[in-house]
Design an enzyme around this catalytic site. Sequence first.
Site, PDB file in Angstrom:
ATOM      1  N   CYS A  57      33.177  12.008  46.094  1.00 18.33           N
ATOM      2  CA  CYS A  57      32.631  12.659  47.298  1.00 18.33           C
ATOM      3  C   CYS A  57      32.320  14.116  46.986  1.00 18.33           C
ATOM      4  CB  CYS A  57      33.630  12.607  48.452  1.00 18.33           C
ATOM      5  SG  CYS A  57      34.037  10.952  49.053  1.00 18.33           S
ATOM      6  N   CYS A 131      42.014   6.843  49.495  1.00 13.94           N
ATOM      7  CA  CYS A 131      40.555   6.870  49.416  1.00 13.94           C
ATOM      8  C   CYS A 131      39.986   6.539  50.792  1.00 13.94           C
ATOM      9  CB  CYS A 131      40.029   5.880  48.385  1.00 13.94           C
ATOM     10  SG  CYS A 131      38.231   5.987  48.185  1.00 13.94           S
ATOM     11  N   CYS A 352      16.512   4.449  47.759  1.00 12.34           N
ATOM     12  CA  CYS A 352      17.801   5.131  47.594  1.00 12.34           C
ATOM     13  C   CYS A 352      17.603   6.486  46.921  1.00 12.34           C
ATOM     14  CB  CYS A 352      18.762   4.262  46.787  1.00 12.34           C
ATOM     15  SG  CYS A 352      18.158   3.818  45.147  1.00 12.34           S
TER      16      CYS A 352
END
Length: 395
Positions: A57, A131, A352
């Site tokens: 992240c 997580c 994407c």
Amino acid sequence: MSDLIVRVAARGEGVTAGGRHAALAAPGDTLNRDGSVTPGPHRQAPPCRHFPTCGGCQLQHLDEASYARFVTDRVIGGLGGQRLDAPVRAALVSPPRSRRRATLHADVRGGRTTIGFAMAGSHDLVDIVDCPILAPELFALVAPLRAMIPTLGPRRRVDLDLTLCDQGVDLLITGVRADGLAAAEALTAFAQAHRLARLALDGGDGPETRWAPEPATITLGGVAVPLPPGAFLQATCEGEAALVAAVRAAVTGAGTIADLFSGLGTFALSLAPAKVYAAEAARDAILALKASAARAGRMLVTDHRDLYRRPLTPTELSRFDAVVLDPPRAGAHDQVVALAAAAVPVIAYVSCNPASFARDARLLCDGGYRLDWVQPVGQFRWSTHVELAARFSRR
């Protein structure tokens, strides 16, 4: 001099109106002269103890509104880079603990097994004990895998592909062969104890299934499709639903549709009652789609075709009322050039990568298409990875 952070750049840094960058800054923060950052109203406490060390992240310090805005801005920025303008809808963001597909890494050294994502800018791993992005069913296997991996032999680094399918967790371990009775028994015991849907190994010669009480499937468009080990799947159920809804809305009313780069049929199987032609280069995926569509009685024709080496020609494309395009991150330059020369009334483009999408969108618009709208989707929550769906129509 102090400057207000006004946006977040593509790589995750906060940026002021004057172009100054600051790592881990959120919109509304203040970047001070000495480089320090004074928190503003859109900064939140990161929900994971491993942030920002873990490279999984990059944006956990953003609150909900500013993260959704980042997803939208990534799309707007890509379009602007190609001098394109179109209505960009509000981002649809997947919730925490919703990732049903992820690749973790395991490192065995000095009698200790580390499992997690790589650190930002490094090959070293963060040994995750929490997580907030993984589905609970996937994260529940992390601790048991730490104990099991060393039993498979003297390997230092292995990859763990975890996918939540219809029957449970599908686990592919890459980088080990696990020869011998002891290793085979350890794998079987692990799969049984944790009720895996399937366990497969890839020691370099392709996946070999070691455990599968019944065939592993993934339901797409109401059809159970055989799931090849390691096959591509949208990262979250919510992200898949958002992209499918956008594609269906884009091609409403089309009687014949081409689904290019179709994969397992995420979109092809959701386009009934239209007649669908699906093309895909991955052999296992297209065979799985063909078999499942036939069993379900869907009006669907499949084609094992590499669209990079042999894109559909303008003549072939002009037979369809609509085309769905979902290429890899690099985009689909040659196929888009053919589309720009074809007479297809509507194109639904799923991407994407906002940058490669914008490049391809420029080619389509120069070829006579109008970009009607873009739907940003943030299914890789708290990362800089952004997806989208868009509609093009002939002017």
